[in-house]
Design a protein around this motif. Structure first.
Motif, mmCIF file in Angstrom:
data_model
loop_
_atom_site.group_PDB
_atom_site.id
_atom_site.type_symbol
_atom_site.label_atom_id
_atom_site.label_comp_id
_atom_site.label_asym_id
_atom_site.label_seq_id
_atom_site.Cartn_x
_atom_site.Cartn_y
_atom_site.Cartn_z
ATOM 1 N N ARG A 105 0.583 -1.254 -0.106
ATOM 2 C CA ARG A 105 -0.331 -0.401 0.026
ATOM 3 C C ARG A 105 1.000 1.048 0.135
ATOM 4 O O ARG A 105 1.900 1.376 0.702
ATOM 5 C CB ARG A 105 -0.767 -0.147 1.835
ATOM 6 C CG ARG A 105 -1.893 -0.708 1.300
ATOM 7 C CD ARG A 105 -3.136 -0.987 2.339
ATOM 8 N NE ARG A 105 -1.876 -1.098 4.379
ATOM 9 C CZ ARG A 105 -2.072 -2.113 4.637
ATOM 10 N NH1 ARG A 105 -3.131 -3.099 4.094
ATOM 11 N NH2 ARG A 105 -1.843 -2.392 5.621
ATOM 12 N N HIS A 160 1.477 2.493 3.458
ATOM 13 C CA HIS A 160 2.445 1.451 4.077
ATOM 14 C C HIS A 160 3.341 2.053 4.398
ATOM 15 O O HIS A 160 4.298 3.009 3.815
ATOM 16 C CB HIS A 160 2.368 0.331 3.336
ATOM 17 C CG HIS A 160 2.665 -0.934 5.053
ATOM 18 N ND1 HIS A 160 4.045 -1.615 4.398
ATOM 19 C CD2 HIS A 160 2.153 -1.272 5.521
ATOM 20 C CE1 HIS A 160 3.967 -2.504 5.393
ATOM 21 N NE2 HIS A 160 1.990 -2.372 6.036
ATOM 22 N N GLY A 185 -3.512 0.130 -1.898
ATOM 23 C CA GLY A 185 -3.751 0.879 -1.645
ATOM 24 C C GLY A 185 -4.704 1.527 -1.579
ATOM 25 O O GLY A 185 -5.331 2.701 -0.368
ATOM 26 N N ARG A 224 -8.239 1.486 -1.206
ATOM 27 C CA ARG A 224 -9.193 1.991 0.059
ATOM 28 C C ARG A 224 -8.551 2.705 1.168
ATOM 29 O O ARG A 224 -10.290 3.311 1.690
ATOM 30 C CB ARG A 224 -9.377 0.287 1.843
ATOM 31 C CG ARG A 224 -7.815 -0.360 1.558
ATOM 32 C CD ARG A 224 -8.225 -1.161 2.573
ATOM 33 N NE ARG A 224 -7.029 -1.409 3.403
ATOM 34 C CZ ARG A 224 -6.876 -2.725 3.481
ATOM 35 N NH1 ARG A 224 -7.153 -3.689 3.584
ATOM 36 N NH2 ARG A 224 -5.559 -2.634 5.215
ATOM 37 N N ASN A 225 -7.808 3.071 1.080
ATOM 38 C CA ASN A 225 -7.415 4.492 2.429
ATOM 39 C C ASN A 225 -7.252 5.797 1.224
ATOM 40 O O ASN A 225 -7.821 6.663 1.525
ATOM 41 C CB ASN A 225 -5.859 3.884 2.691
ATOM 42 C CG ASN A 225 -5.565 3.349 3.222
ATOM 43 O OD1 ASN A 225 -6.811 3.300 3.962
ATOM 44 N ND2 ASN A 225 -4.257 1.940 2.692
ATOM 45 N N ASP A 242 -7.060 -2.544 -3.585
ATOM 46 C CA ASP A 242 -7.507 -2.280 -2.676
ATOM 47 C C ASP A 242 -6.866 -1.984 -1.507
ATOM 48 O O ASP A 242 -6.312 -1.034 -0.565
ATOM 49 C CB ASP A 242 -8.552 -3.188 -2.404
ATOM 50 C CG ASP A 242 -9.512 -3.478 -0.988
ATOM 51 O OD1 ASP A 242 -9.924 -2.225 -0.804
ATOM 52 O OD2 ASP A 242 -8.927 -3.974 -0.452
ATOM 53 N N SER A 243 -5.651 -3.641 -1.432
ATOM 54 C CA SER A 243 -4.478 -3.229 -0.213
ATOM 55 C C SER A 243 -2.878 -3.139 -0.748
ATOM 56 O O SER A 243 -3.515 -2.504 -1.841
ATOM 57 C CB SER A 243 -4.774 -4.362 0.205
ATOM 58 O OG SER A 243 -4.229 -4.582 1.787
ATOM 59 N N HIS A 244 -2.445 -4.455 -0.840
ATOM 60 C CA HIS A 244 -1.354 -4.194 -1.238
ATOM 61 C C HIS A 244 -1.730 -5.074 -2.739
ATOM 62 O O HIS A 244 -2.340 -6.072 -2.760
ATOM 63 C CB HIS A 244 -0.438 -5.528 -0.228
ATOM 64 C CG HIS A 244 0.143 -5.058 1.123
ATOM 65 N ND1 HIS A 244 -0.201 -4.030 1.349
ATOM 66 C CD2 HIS A 244 -0.604 -6.300 2.175
ATOM 67 C CE1 HIS A 244 0.384 -3.606 2.288
ATOM 68 N NE2 HIS A 244 0.133 -5.310 3.230
#
Length: 526
Positions: free
Chosen positions: A185, A188, A241, A243-244, A303-305
Protein backbone atom coordinates in the motif's frame (compact mmCIF):
# COMPACT_ATOMS: atom_id res chain seq x y z
CA UNK A 1 32.27 -1.51 -15.10
CA UNK A 2 28.77 -3.00 -15.32
CA UNK A 3 29.57 -4.84 -18.54
CA UNK A 4 32.85 -6.15 -17.19
CA UNK A 5 31.14 -7.48 -14.07
CA UNK A 6 28.59 -9.30 -16.17
CA UNK A 7 31.36 -10.74 -18.31
CA UNK A 8 33.06 -12.10 -15.23
CA UNK A 9 29.80 -13.63 -14.03
CA UNK A 10 29.25 -15.25 -17.41
CA UNK A 11 32.68 -16.89 -17.11
CA UNK A 12 31.31 -18.80 -14.12
CA UNK A 13 28.32 -20.18 -16.01
CA UNK A 14 27.40 -23.81 -16.43
CA UNK A 15 29.52 -24.14 -19.58
CA UNK A 16 32.72 -22.71 -18.18
CA UNK A 17 35.14 -20.98 -20.52
CA UNK A 18 38.67 -19.83 -19.98
CA UNK A 19 38.98 -16.18 -19.03
CA UNK A 20 42.23 -14.26 -19.01
CA UNK A 21 43.44 -10.69 -19.28
CA UNK A 22 45.50 -9.29 -22.09
CA UNK A 23 46.96 -5.84 -21.52
CA UNK A 24 44.42 -5.27 -18.75
CA UNK A 25 41.48 -6.14 -21.01
CA UNK A 26 39.23 -9.03 -19.97
CA UNK A 27 38.29 -11.43 -22.75
CA UNK A 28 36.82 -14.90 -23.22
CA UNK A 29 38.02 -17.73 -25.41
CA UNK A 30 36.03 -20.60 -26.86
CA UNK A 31 38.05 -23.20 -24.92
CA UNK A 32 35.77 -25.46 -22.87
CA UNK A 33 37.12 -26.03 -19.38
CA UNK A 34 35.16 -28.70 -17.50
CA UNK A 35 37.27 -28.46 -14.32
CA UNK A 36 39.22 -25.18 -14.51
CA UNK A 37 40.46 -25.43 -10.92
CA UNK A 38 42.79 -28.27 -11.96
CA UNK A 39 44.05 -26.99 -15.30
CA UNK A 40 47.20 -24.93 -15.12
CA UNK A 41 47.03 -21.55 -16.83
CA UNK A 42 43.26 -21.41 -17.36
CA UNK A 43 41.94 -21.43 -13.79
CA UNK A 44 38.59 -19.67 -14.03
CA UNK A 45 38.55 -18.53 -10.41
CA UNK A 46 42.04 -17.07 -10.54
CA UNK A 47 41.46 -15.27 -13.83
CA UNK A 48 38.01 -13.93 -12.93
CA UNK A 49 39.33 -12.65 -9.60
CA UNK A 50 42.21 -10.95 -11.41
CA UNK A 51 39.70 -9.32 -13.75
CA UNK A 52 37.72 -7.99 -10.78
CA UNK A 53 40.82 -6.14 -9.56
CA UNK A 54 41.39 -4.68 -13.01
CA UNK A 55 37.77 -3.48 -13.06
CA UNK A 56 38.05 -1.99 -9.58
CA UNK A 57 41.15 -0.03 -10.56
CA UNK A 58 39.26 1.60 -13.42
CA UNK A 59 36.21 2.54 -11.33
CA UNK A 60 36.19 6.28 -10.67
CA UNK A 61 34.90 7.40 -7.29
CA UNK A 62 33.07 10.70 -7.74
CA UNK A 63 32.33 12.07 -4.29
CA UNK A 64 31.97 15.71 -5.28
CA UNK A 65 29.16 17.43 -3.42
CA UNK A 66 26.12 18.02 -5.61
CA UNK A 67 27.37 15.84 -8.45
CA UNK A 68 24.12 13.86 -8.65
CA UNK A 69 21.36 15.39 -10.73
CA UNK A 70 19.12 12.41 -9.97
CA UNK A 71 18.78 10.01 -7.03
CA UNK A 72 16.96 6.67 -7.03
CA UNK A 73 16.58 4.70 -3.79
CA UNK A 74 15.44 1.09 -4.13
CA UNK A 75 14.25 -0.66 -0.96
CA UNK A 76 13.69 -4.39 -0.85
CA UNK A 77 11.46 -4.66 2.22
CA UNK A 78 12.81 -7.58 4.24
CA UNK A 79 15.55 -8.32 1.69
CA UNK A 80 18.29 -9.69 3.92
CA UNK A 81 21.55 -11.19 2.69
CA UNK A 82 20.14 -14.73 2.65
CA UNK A 83 17.22 -13.48 0.53
CA UNK A 84 19.60 -11.87 -1.97
CA UNK A 85 21.66 -15.07 -2.17
CA UNK A 86 18.65 -17.35 -2.63
CA UNK A 87 17.03 -15.02 -5.21
CA UNK A 88 20.30 -14.81 -7.11
CA UNK A 89 20.43 -18.60 -7.32
CA UNK A 90 16.74 -18.95 -8.22
CA UNK A 91 17.01 -16.40 -11.02
CA UNK A 92 20.05 -18.18 -12.41
CA UNK A 93 18.35 -21.57 -12.23
CA UNK A 94 15.26 -20.16 -13.94
CA UNK A 95 17.62 -19.18 -16.77
CA UNK A 96 18.95 -22.72 -17.09
CA UNK A 97 22.18 -22.13 -15.19
CA UNK A 98 23.46 -23.76 -12.02
CA UNK A 99 22.49 -20.53 -10.24
CA UNK A 100 25.27 -19.80 -7.78
CA UNK A 101 27.33 -17.92 -10.37
CA UNK A 102 24.47 -15.56 -11.21
CA UNK A 103 24.28 -11.92 -10.13
CA UNK A 104 21.16 -9.83 -9.55
CA UNK A 105 21.29 -6.49 -11.34
CA UNK A 106 22.09 -4.45 -8.24
CA UNK A 107 24.94 -6.81 -7.39
CA UNK A 108 26.73 -5.62 -10.52
CA UNK A 109 26.97 -2.08 -9.16
CA UNK A 110 30.54 -1.13 -8.22
CA UNK A 111 30.12 -0.29 -4.54
CA UNK A 112 28.63 -2.29 -1.67
CA UNK A 113 28.45 -2.08 2.09
CA UNK A 114 26.35 -3.03 5.08
CA UNK A 115 23.60 -1.24 7.00
CA UNK A 116 22.87 -1.62 10.73
CA UNK A 117 19.09 -1.75 10.99
CA UNK A 118 18.13 -1.54 14.67
CA UNK A 119 15.49 0.95 15.86
CA UNK A 120 16.19 3.19 18.86
CA UNK A 121 13.92 1.00 21.00
CA UNK A 122 14.14 -2.41 19.30
CA UNK A 123 17.07 -4.69 18.51
CA UNK A 124 14.95 -6.25 15.75
CA UNK A 125 13.38 -3.35 13.82
CA UNK A 126 10.22 -2.54 11.91
CA UNK A 127 9.87 -0.76 8.58
CA UNK A 128 8.63 2.56 9.95
CA UNK A 129 11.72 3.14 12.05
CA UNK A 130 14.16 1.81 9.45
CA UNK A 131 12.76 3.78 6.52
CA UNK A 132 12.64 6.91 8.65
CA UNK A 133 16.37 6.46 9.26
CA UNK A 134 17.13 6.04 5.55
CA UNK A 135 14.96 8.88 4.30
CA UNK A 136 15.42 11.51 7.06
CA UNK A 137 18.88 10.72 8.46
CA UNK A 138 17.49 10.17 11.97
CA UNK A 139 17.04 6.79 13.63
CA UNK A 140 13.79 6.47 15.53
CA UNK A 141 11.58 4.02 17.37
CA UNK A 142 9.37 1.28 16.00
CA UNK A 143 6.06 2.43 14.52
CA UNK A 144 6.97 6.11 14.01
CA UNK A 145 6.83 7.52 10.48
CA UNK A 146 9.36 10.36 10.08
CA UNK A 147 8.89 11.36 13.71
CA UNK A 148 11.83 11.40 16.21
CA UNK A 149 12.14 8.86 19.01
CA UNK A 150 11.37 11.46 21.68
CA UNK A 151 7.68 11.07 20.74
CA UNK A 152 5.78 8.07 22.18
CA UNK A 153 4.08 5.98 19.52
CA UNK A 154 0.48 7.03 19.01
CA UNK A 155 0.83 10.44 20.68
CA UNK A 156 -0.39 13.01 18.17
CA UNK A 157 -0.03 16.02 20.45
CA UNK A 158 3.65 15.44 21.11
CA UNK A 159 4.38 14.80 17.44
CA UNK A 160 2.86 18.02 16.04
CA UNK A 161 5.98 20.20 16.22
CA UNK A 162 8.52 17.41 15.75
CA UNK A 163 8.24 16.43 12.12
CA UNK A 164 11.41 15.13 10.48
CA UNK A 165 12.17 16.33 6.94
CA UNK A 166 12.65 13.59 4.36
CA UNK A 167 14.98 13.59 1.38
CA UNK A 168 11.92 13.51 -0.88
CA UNK A 169 10.57 16.68 0.76
CA UNK A 170 13.95 18.39 0.34
CA UNK A 171 14.07 17.29 -3.29
CA UNK A 172 10.62 18.72 -3.98
CA UNK A 173 11.51 21.97 -2.23
CA UNK A 174 14.70 22.22 -4.29
CA UNK A 175 12.77 22.06 -7.56
CA UNK A 176 13.39 18.41 -8.40
CA UNK A 177 10.62 16.11 -9.61
CA UNK A 178 9.72 13.39 -7.11
CA UNK A 179 8.15 9.97 -7.11
CA UNK A 180 7.32 7.06 -4.81
CA UNK A 181 6.51 3.53 -5.93
CA UNK A 182 5.60 0.47 -3.88
CA UNK A 183 4.07 -2.95 -4.41
CA UNK A 184 2.65 -2.56 -0.89
CA UNK A 185 0.00 0.00 0.00
CA UNK A 186 1.30 3.48 -0.76
CA UNK A 187 0.28 4.35 2.78
CA UNK A 188 2.31 1.50 4.26
CA UNK A 189 5.22 2.37 6.55
CA UNK A 190 8.08 2.36 4.03
CA UNK A 191 6.59 4.55 1.28
CA UNK A 192 4.75 6.68 3.87
CA UNK A 193 7.99 7.80 5.49
CA UNK A 194 9.00 9.55 2.28
CA UNK A 195 6.10 12.04 2.26
CA UNK A 196 4.22 11.81 5.59
CA UNK A 197 4.79 12.40 9.29
CA UNK A 198 2.77 10.20 11.62
CA UNK A 199 3.05 9.17 15.26
CA UNK A 200 1.63 5.78 14.27
CA UNK A 201 2.23 3.84 11.08
CA UNK A 202 -1.32 2.43 11.33
CA UNK A 203 -2.99 5.81 10.70
CA UNK A 204 -3.27 5.05 6.98
CA UNK A 205 -6.78 6.53 6.59
CA UNK A 206 -8.96 8.79 8.74
CA UNK A 207 -10.94 5.85 10.11
CA UNK A 208 -7.75 4.56 11.75
CA UNK A 209 -7.02 7.80 13.63
CA UNK A 210 -7.50 7.66 17.39
CA UNK A 211 -9.75 10.16 19.14
CA UNK A 212 -6.64 11.84 20.55
CA UNK A 213 -5.20 12.16 17.03
CA UNK A 214 -8.43 13.63 15.69
CA UNK A 215 -8.73 16.07 18.60
CA UNK A 216 -5.18 17.32 18.12
CA UNK A 217 -5.49 17.65 14.35
CA UNK A 218 -3.20 14.90 13.06
CA UNK A 219 -3.83 13.93 9.44
CA UNK A 220 -4.00 10.41 8.14
CA UNK A 221 -1.24 9.21 5.84
CA UNK A 222 -3.32 9.00 2.64
CA UNK A 223 -4.40 12.63 3.05
CA UNK A 224 -0.79 13.69 3.47
CA UNK A 225 0.11 12.14 0.12
CA UNK A 226 -2.64 14.00 -1.72
CA UNK A 227 -2.23 17.27 0.25
CA UNK A 228 1.56 17.20 -0.03
CA UNK A 229 2.39 20.91 0.46
CA UNK A 230 5.93 21.13 -0.89
CA UNK A 231 7.06 22.36 -4.29
CA UNK A 232 4.56 21.51 -6.99
CA UNK A 233 3.56 18.22 -5.35
CA UNK A 234 4.70 14.66 -5.88
CA UNK A 235 4.76 13.90 -9.58
CA UNK A 236 4.43 10.10 -9.50
CA UNK A 237 2.80 7.87 -6.87
CA UNK A 238 2.21 4.23 -7.83
CA UNK A 239 1.26 1.23 -5.69
CA UNK A 240 -1.57 -0.37 -3.75
CA UNK A 241 -3.89 0.83 -0.99
CA UNK A 242 -6.85 2.17 -2.96
CA UNK A 243 -9.20 1.68 0.01
CA UNK A 244 -7.42 4.39 1.99
CA UNK A 245 -8.19 6.99 -0.69
CA UNK A 246 -11.90 6.24 -1.19
CA UNK A 247 -15.00 6.80 1.01
CA UNK A 248 -16.49 3.73 2.69
CA UNK A 249 -19.65 4.38 0.70
CA UNK A 250 -17.78 3.73 -2.57
CA UNK A 251 -17.18 0.36 -4.20
CA UNK A 252 -14.16 0.46 -6.51
CA UNK A 253 -13.80 -1.06 -9.97
CA UNK A 254 -12.66 -4.40 -8.57
CA UNK A 255 -15.54 -4.68 -6.10
CA UNK A 256 -13.80 -3.51 -2.92
CA UNK A 257 -15.09 -0.97 -0.40
CA UNK A 258 -13.33 2.26 0.49
CA UNK A 259 -12.45 2.93 4.14
CA UNK A 260 -12.56 6.68 4.54
CA UNK A 261 -15.13 8.09 6.98
CA UNK A 262 -14.75 11.73 5.91
CA UNK A 263 -16.52 11.09 2.59
CA UNK A 264 -13.55 12.34 0.56
CA UNK A 265 -12.52 10.76 -2.72
CA UNK A 266 -8.81 11.56 -2.70
CA UNK A 267 -8.32 10.23 -6.23
CA UNK A 268 -10.70 12.90 -7.52
CA UNK A 269 -8.86 15.52 -5.49
CA UNK A 270 -5.57 14.48 -7.11
CA UNK A 271 -7.05 15.03 -10.55
CA UNK A 272 -8.56 18.40 -9.66
CA UNK A 273 -5.50 19.97 -8.08
CA UNK A 274 -2.91 19.33 -10.80
CA UNK A 275 -2.67 20.16 -14.48
CA UNK A 276 -1.95 17.27 -16.85
CA UNK A 277 -2.84 14.86 -14.05
CA UNK A 278 -3.96 11.24 -14.37
CA UNK A 279 -5.31 8.56 -12.06
CA UNK A 280 -5.23 4.89 -13.07
CA UNK A 281 -6.24 1.68 -11.30
CA UNK A 282 -5.55 -1.02 -13.93
CA UNK A 283 -2.82 -2.24 -16.24
CA UNK A 284 -4.76 -1.02 -19.26
CA UNK A 285 -5.02 2.47 -17.82
CA UNK A 286 -1.37 2.45 -16.83
CA UNK A 287 -0.22 1.36 -20.29
CA UNK A 288 -2.24 4.16 -21.88
CA UNK A 289 -0.40 6.86 -19.93
CA UNK A 290 1.90 8.94 -22.13
CA UNK A 291 4.79 10.39 -20.11
CA UNK A 292 5.24 13.34 -22.46
CA UNK A 293 1.72 14.64 -21.70
CA UNK A 294 1.42 13.54 -18.05
CA UNK A 295 2.96 15.60 -15.25
CA UNK A 296 1.26 14.06 -12.21
CA UNK A 297 0.40 10.35 -12.14
CA UNK A 298 -1.41 8.51 -9.33
CA UNK A 299 -1.81 4.76 -9.73
CA UNK A 300 -3.61 2.61 -7.15
CA UNK A 301 -3.75 -0.92 -8.51
CA UNK A 302 -5.20 -2.83 -5.58
CA UNK A 303 -7.53 -2.38 -2.62
CA UNK A 304 -4.70 -3.32 -0.26
CA UNK A 305 -1.23 -4.50 -1.27
CA UNK A 306 -0.49 -5.24 -4.92
CA UNK A 307 -0.26 -8.88 -5.94
CA UNK A 308 2.89 -10.88 -5.43
CA UNK A 309 4.94 -10.92 -8.62
CA UNK A 310 4.26 -14.66 -8.99
CA UNK A 311 0.48 -13.99 -8.86
CA UNK A 312 0.37 -10.70 -10.74
CA UNK A 313 -1.15 -12.16 -13.91
CA UNK A 314 -4.21 -13.27 -11.94
CA UNK A 315 -5.28 -9.78 -10.78
CA UNK A 316 -8.76 -8.74 -11.92
CA UNK A 317 -7.78 -5.40 -13.39
CA UNK A 318 -4.21 -6.30 -14.18
CA UNK A 319 -1.18 -4.73 -12.54
CA UNK A 320 2.05 -3.33 -13.94
CA UNK A 321 5.29 -4.90 -12.76
CA UNK A 322 7.71 -3.07 -10.52
CA UNK A 323 10.02 -2.71 -13.52
CA UNK A 324 7.23 -1.24 -15.65
CA UNK A 325 6.29 1.26 -12.95
CA UNK A 326 9.94 2.26 -12.57
CA UNK A 327 10.32 2.68 -16.30
CA UNK A 328 7.30 4.95 -16.67
CA UNK A 329 8.13 6.93 -13.55
CA UNK A 330 11.60 7.75 -14.84
CA UNK A 331 10.16 8.85 -18.18
CA UNK A 332 7.81 11.28 -16.42
CA UNK A 333 10.32 12.54 -13.86
CA UNK A 334 13.26 13.05 -16.20
CA UNK A 335 11.37 15.84 -17.98
CA UNK A 336 12.33 18.12 -15.08
CA UNK A 337 15.52 20.02 -15.93
CA UNK A 338 16.40 20.16 -12.22
CA UNK A 339 16.56 16.38 -11.95
CA UNK A 340 14.48 13.93 -9.93
CA UNK A 341 14.31 11.93 -6.71
CA UNK A 342 12.59 8.53 -6.85
CA UNK A 343 11.95 5.90 -4.17
CA UNK A 344 10.99 2.37 -5.27
CA UNK A 345 9.95 -0.30 -2.76
CA UNK A 346 9.52 -4.01 -3.38
CA UNK A 347 7.16 -4.27 -0.45
CA UNK A 348 5.95 -7.83 -0.79
CA UNK A 349 9.29 -9.54 -0.23
CA UNK A 350 8.53 -8.88 3.41
CA UNK A 351 5.03 -10.34 3.22
CA UNK A 352 6.22 -13.54 1.55
CA UNK A 353 8.66 -14.07 4.38
CA UNK A 354 6.09 -13.29 7.07
CA UNK A 355 3.99 -16.08 5.55
CA UNK A 356 6.97 -18.44 5.59
CA UNK A 357 6.62 -18.67 1.82
CA UNK A 358 10.11 -18.33 0.40
CA UNK A 359 9.11 -18.82 -3.23
CA UNK A 360 6.97 -15.68 -3.40
CA UNK A 361 9.51 -13.65 -1.45
CA UNK A 362 12.27 -14.65 -3.86
CA UNK A 363 10.20 -13.95 -6.98
CA UNK A 364 9.53 -10.44 -5.65
CA UNK A 365 13.26 -10.00 -5.03
CA UNK A 366 13.92 -10.92 -8.65
CA UNK A 367 11.26 -8.37 -9.65
CA UNK A 368 13.21 -5.72 -7.73
CA UNK A 369 16.34 -6.75 -9.62
CA UNK A 370 14.42 -6.26 -12.87
CA UNK A 371 13.40 -2.76 -11.75
CA UNK A 372 16.97 -1.82 -10.83
CA UNK A 373 18.10 -3.09 -14.24
CA UNK A 374 15.65 -0.69 -15.90
CA UNK A 375 16.96 2.22 -13.84
CA UNK A 376 20.58 1.39 -14.66
CA UNK A 377 19.76 1.27 -18.37
CA UNK A 378 17.72 4.48 -18.43
CA UNK A 379 20.13 6.68 -16.45
CA UNK A 380 23.77 7.72 -16.58
CA UNK A 381 26.03 6.76 -13.68
CA UNK A 382 27.86 10.06 -14.08
CA UNK A 383 24.87 12.07 -12.85
CA UNK A 384 22.55 9.55 -11.16
CA UNK A 385 23.10 8.01 -7.73
CA UNK A 386 21.33 4.65 -7.49
CA UNK A 387 21.15 2.84 -4.16
CA UNK A 388 19.58 -0.58 -3.60
CA UNK A 389 19.21 -1.77 -0.03
CA UNK A 390 16.78 -3.26 2.50
CA UNK A 391 15.07 -1.88 5.55
CA UNK A 392 15.63 -5.07 7.55
CA UNK A 393 16.16 -8.79 7.21
CA UNK A 394 14.10 -11.92 7.96
CA UNK A 395 14.84 -15.20 9.71
CA UNK A 396 15.09 -17.27 6.54
CA UNK A 397 18.31 -19.26 6.36
CA UNK A 398 20.14 -21.35 3.75
CA UNK A 399 21.58 -24.61 5.06
CA UNK A 400 22.50 -28.22 4.49
CA UNK A 401 25.29 -29.41 2.20
CA UNK A 402 23.45 -29.27 -1.12
CA UNK A 403 25.43 -30.03 -4.25
CA UNK A 404 26.25 -27.23 -6.65
CA UNK A 405 23.20 -26.34 -8.73
CA UNK A 406 20.71 -28.10 -6.45
CA UNK A 407 17.29 -26.39 -6.77
CA UNK A 408 17.35 -23.63 -4.17
CA UNK A 409 13.69 -24.32 -3.29
CA UNK A 410 14.25 -28.08 -3.23
CA UNK A 411 15.29 -30.85 -0.87
CA UNK A 412 18.97 -31.03 0.03
CA UNK A 413 20.94 -33.50 -2.09
CA UNK A 414 24.61 -33.86 -1.27
CA UNK A 415 27.59 -35.27 -3.18
CA UNK A 416 28.98 -38.78 -2.72
CA UNK A 417 32.55 -39.47 -1.63
CA UNK A 418 33.74 -39.10 -5.21
CA UNK A 419 32.20 -35.62 -5.41
CA UNK A 420 29.31 -36.63 -7.68
CA UNK A 421 25.75 -35.45 -6.94
CA UNK A 422 23.54 -38.00 -5.24
CA UNK A 423 20.18 -38.81 -6.81
CA UNK A 424 18.38 -39.16 -3.47
CA UNK A 425 17.67 -36.54 -0.84
CA UNK A 426 19.81 -36.26 2.27
CA UNK A 427 18.15 -37.39 5.51
CA UNK A 428 18.15 -36.00 9.04
CA UNK A 429 18.86 -38.10 12.15
CA UNK A 430 15.30 -39.40 12.05
CA UNK A 431 15.49 -40.48 8.43
CA UNK A 432 13.53 -37.53 7.03
CA UNK A 433 14.49 -35.36 4.02
CA UNK A 434 14.84 -31.59 4.50
CA UNK A 435 14.98 -28.42 2.43
CA UNK A 436 17.81 -25.98 1.79
CA UNK A 437 15.66 -23.02 2.88
CA UNK A 438 14.02 -22.79 6.28
CA UNK A 439 12.83 -20.28 8.87
CA UNK A 440 13.77 -19.81 12.51
CA UNK A 441 10.10 -19.16 13.32
CA UNK A 442 6.72 -18.84 11.66
CA UNK A 443 3.83 -20.81 10.21
CA UNK A 444 5.93 -23.69 8.94
CA UNK A 445 6.19 -25.39 12.36
CA UNK A 446 4.78 -28.91 12.21
CA UNK A 447 3.70 -31.61 14.65
CA UNK A 448 3.30 -35.36 14.22
CA UNK A 449 -0.24 -36.12 13.16
CA UNK A 450 -3.01 -34.49 15.18
CA UNK A 451 -1.34 -34.80 18.57
CA UNK A 452 0.20 -31.40 19.31
CA UNK A 453 2.18 -32.99 22.16
CA UNK A 454 4.15 -35.09 19.69
CA UNK A 455 6.55 -32.57 18.27
CA UNK A 456 8.33 -33.58 15.09
CA UNK A 457 9.08 -32.71 11.51
CA UNK A 458 6.69 -33.27 8.64
CA UNK A 459 7.66 -36.05 6.25
CA UNK A 460 8.54 -34.21 3.02
CA UNK A 461 9.20 -37.32 0.93
CA UNK A 462 6.08 -36.98 -1.23
CA UNK A 463 5.62 -33.20 -0.94
CA UNK A 464 6.54 -30.82 -3.77
CA UNK A 465 8.62 -28.37 -1.74
CA UNK A 466 9.36 -26.32 -4.89
CA UNK A 467 5.67 -25.47 -5.34
CA UNK A 468 4.80 -21.79 -5.18
CA UNK A 469 2.42 -22.37 -2.27
CA UNK A 470 4.82 -24.39 -0.13
CA UNK A 471 5.65 -22.92 3.29
CA UNK A 472 9.14 -23.81 4.47
CA UNK A 473 9.56 -25.47 7.83
CA UNK A 474 10.07 -23.34 10.96
CA UNK A 475 11.63 -24.18 14.30
CA UNK A 476 9.40 -22.00 16.51
CA UNK A 477 5.60 -21.83 15.96
CA UNK A 478 4.32 -18.29 15.36
CA UNK A 479 1.33 -16.94 13.47
CA UNK A 480 3.70 -14.78 11.43
CA UNK A 481 7.42 -15.16 10.82
CA UNK A 482 9.46 -12.29 12.24
CA UNK A 483 12.00 -9.78 11.07
CA UNK A 484 15.67 -10.43 11.84
CA UNK A 485 18.30 -8.16 13.37
CA UNK A 486 21.41 -8.69 11.26
CA UNK A 487 22.88 -6.13 8.90
CA UNK A 488 21.56 -5.83 5.35
CA UNK A 489 23.39 -5.03 2.13
CA UNK A 490 23.75 -1.65 0.44
CA UNK A 491 24.57 -1.63 -3.28
CA UNK A 492 25.33 1.64 -5.06
CA UNK A 493 26.52 3.30 -8.25
CA UNK A 494 26.96 6.88 -9.37
CA UNK A 495 28.11 10.05 -7.60
CA UNK A 496 29.11 9.48 -3.94
CA UNK A 497 28.32 5.75 -4.17
CA UNK A 498 31.69 4.86 -2.66
CA UNK A 499 30.67 6.58 0.58
CA UNK A 500 28.40 3.61 1.32
CA UNK A 501 31.14 0.99 1.58
CA UNK A 502 31.95 -0.60 4.93
CA UNK A 503 29.48 -1.00 7.80
CA UNK A 504 27.14 1.97 8.20
CA UNK A 505 24.45 3.13 10.55
CA UNK A 506 21.27 3.03 8.45
CA UNK A 507 20.67 6.78 8.73
CA UNK A 508 23.94 7.43 6.83
CA UNK A 509 22.08 6.56 3.61
CA UNK A 510 20.14 9.83 3.85
CA UNK A 511 23.31 11.82 4.39
CA UNK A 512 24.96 10.28 1.32
CA UNK A 513 21.92 11.14 -0.82
CA UNK A 514 21.86 14.64 0.61
CA UNK A 515 25.56 15.09 -0.09
CA UNK A 516 25.38 13.62 -3.59
CA UNK A 517 22.47 15.86 -4.70
CA UNK A 518 23.24 18.80 -2.42
CA UNK A 519 19.61 18.79 -1.34
CA UNK A 520 19.63 21.10 1.69
CA UNK A 521 21.83 23.69 0.05
CA UNK A 522 19.70 23.65 -3.10
CA UNK A 523 16.61 24.35 -0.98
CA UNK A 524 18.35 27.23 0.79
CA UNK A 525 19.55 28.66 -2.52
CA UNK A 526 15.96 28.85 -3.78
Amino acid sequence: MKQLTLTIASCLALTLTACSDDNDNTKQTDTKVPHPEDIKGVNIWFDSGKAEIIAAKTTMSNNEKGAAKNVILFVGDGMGISTVTAARILQGQNQGKLGEENLLSFETMPFAGLSKTYNTDYQTPDSAGTMTAMITGVKTRKGLVSIPSSVPRGNCAQSKDKHLTSALVLAEQSGMATGVISTARLTHATPAATYANSADRDWENDAELTEEAKTNGCKDIASQLIDFPYGDGIEVALGGGRRNFLPKTVTDQEGDQGKREDGKDLTAKWLSQYENAAYVWSKVGFDAIKPETTDHLLGLFEDSHMAYEADRANDKGGEPSLAEMTDKAIDILKKDKDGFFLVVEAGRIDHGHHAGNAARALHDTIALSDAVKVALEKTNEKDTLIIATADHSHVMTIGGYATRGNPILGLVKENDKQGNPKTTASLDNNGQPYTTLGYMNGKGYHVKGDDTRQIGRQDLTDIDVTHLDYHQEALIPLKSETHASEDVGIYASGPSASLLTGTNEQNVIFHVMNHAANLKERVTAR
